[in-house]
Motif scaffolding. Sequence first.
Motif, mmCIF file in Angstrom:
data_model
loop_
_atom_site.group_PDB
_atom_site.id
_atom_site.type_symbol
_atom_site.label_atom_id
_atom_site.label_comp_id
_atom_site.label_asym_id
_atom_site.label_seq_id
_atom_site.Cartn_x
_atom_site.Cartn_y
_atom_site.Cartn_z
ATOM 1 N N SER A 37 0.832 -1.210 0.000
ATOM 2 C CA SER A 37 0.000 0.000 0.000
ATOM 3 C C SER A 37 0.859 1.250 0.000
ATOM 4 O O SER A 37 0.858 2.021 0.968
ATOM 5 N N THR A 38 1.596 1.462 -1.090
ATOM 6 C CA THR A 38 2.422 2.670 -1.187
ATOM 7 C C THR A 38 2.236 3.301 -2.565
ATOM 8 O O THR A 38 1.890 2.619 -3.537
ATOM 9 N N ARG A 49 -5.520 12.336 6.997
ATOM 10 C CA ARG A 49 -4.838 11.034 7.045
ATOM 11 C C ARG A 49 -5.643 10.060 7.918
ATOM 12 O O ARG A 49 -5.897 8.919 7.535
ATOM 13 N N ARG A 82 -8.703 8.836 6.157
ATOM 14 C CA ARG A 82 -8.422 7.802 5.140
ATOM 15 C C ARG A 82 -8.263 6.427 5.787
ATOM 16 O O ARG A 82 -8.759 5.422 5.269
ATOM 17 N N LEU A 83 -7.524 6.389 6.921
ATOM 18 C CA LEU A 83 -7.271 5.095 7.554
ATOM 19 C C LEU A 83 -8.567 4.511 8.104
ATOM 20 O O LEU A 83 -8.792 3.306 8.060
ATOM 21 N N ALA A 109 -10.374 3.013 5.176
ATOM 22 C CA ALA A 109 -9.727 1.739 4.814
ATOM 23 C C ALA A 109 -10.225 0.637 5.742
ATOM 24 O O ALA A 109 -10.635 -0.447 5.287
ATOM 25 N N ASP A 110 -10.239 0.904 7.049
ATOM 26 C CA ASP A 110 -10.688 -0.116 8.002
ATOM 27 C C ASP A 110 -12.163 -0.443 7.787
ATOM 28 O O ASP A 110 -12.562 -1.605 7.832
ATOM 29 N N ALA A 151 -8.981 0.135 0.269
ATOM 30 C CA ALA A 151 -8.196 0.264 1.507
ATOM 31 C C ALA A 151 -6.725 0.510 1.184
ATOM 32 O O ALA A 151 -6.068 1.376 1.787
ATOM 33 N N SER A 152 -6.216 -0.229 0.226
ATOM 34 C CA SER A 152 -4.808 -0.105 -0.108
ATOM 35 C C SER A 152 -4.501 1.291 -0.662
ATOM 36 O O SER A 152 -3.506 1.929 -0.291
ATOM 37 N N GLN A 208 -6.217 4.032 -0.124
ATOM 38 C CA GLN A 208 -6.345 5.034 0.955
ATOM 39 C C GLN A 208 -5.074 5.068 1.804
ATOM 40 O O GLN A 208 -4.583 6.133 2.180
ATOM 41 N N ARG A 209 -4.526 3.891 2.105
ATOM 42 C CA ARG A 209 -3.296 3.849 2.928
ATOM 43 C C ARG A 209 -2.128 4.472 2.172
ATOM 44 O O ARG A 209 -1.312 5.188 2.747
ATOM 45 N N ASP A 223 -0.138 8.053 3.185
ATOM 46 C CA ASP A 223 1.305 7.998 3.428
ATOM 47 C C ASP A 223 2.111 8.844 2.446
ATOM 48 O O ASP A 223 3.327 8.933 2.550
#
Length: 243
Positions: free
Chosen positions: A48-49, A106, A109-110, A113-114, A162-163, A165-166, A170
Amino acid sequence: MNRIVLLHAFPVNRHLWDEQVEYLTKAGRRVLAPDLAGFGDSQPPQDSTMTALAEQVLMQVGRPSVFAGLSMGGYILMEILRQHPEMVTGAIFMDTKAVADTDEARAQRLQVADAVLATGRTDELAEAMLPRLLGESTRSNNPGVVEQVRAWIEAAPPEAVASAQRAMADRPDSVSTLRRYEGPALVVWGSEDTISPSADQQVMLDAMPQAVGREIPDAGHLTAIEQPSAVNDVLLEVLTDWQ
Ligand code: MLT
């Protein structure tokens, strides 16, 4: 002649660009509009980058090209400029921003994702995002576009959402990356975009004195589908200038 690579927004897919692909192809341009990692028909990313998202794009692109990135597509274009500037012969930033997220954005977003991983669904995300993704004009006058975008979001795999968003949470600030970029540049934004409002566009224009700025009237964040003809014209105009 320059080939153009079109990078779509979150959390939709390559079909965001259907009108541009058709128009630019008819105009004799080479166009590539890939699904970003995990969306549409693509494979999920390695991790997830933004780096993983950019690498997956570059594997398909293969040679230097003009890139147009809309929102998340713009963040990926900034990552490509950071890692592989030699691959970019022209940069088009649409409805995007160079600044990193605030702590609040941030955290949000997390949380998203969850939530999508916990429920395994993206329909609530669609409901929450539509009023922000699409401008007031589109929401009032173009129900077909609203339903199309809703369908795309509902079809997005929760893992991809989710990926991405992470990865976006970041991502680093890219203003210095844009300052270093000296190639041709265009900054495009919808007049009704509240996700990347005009102050964000000004930061990019200030970082790239060579950049041309274009506002698209009666469009929100997803200019490519909200005002496709205006976007087609702008893209063909700069491709002609830059060839
Ligand atoms: C997008 O349209 O790609 C997203 O709104 C980008 C973001 O969440 O920052």
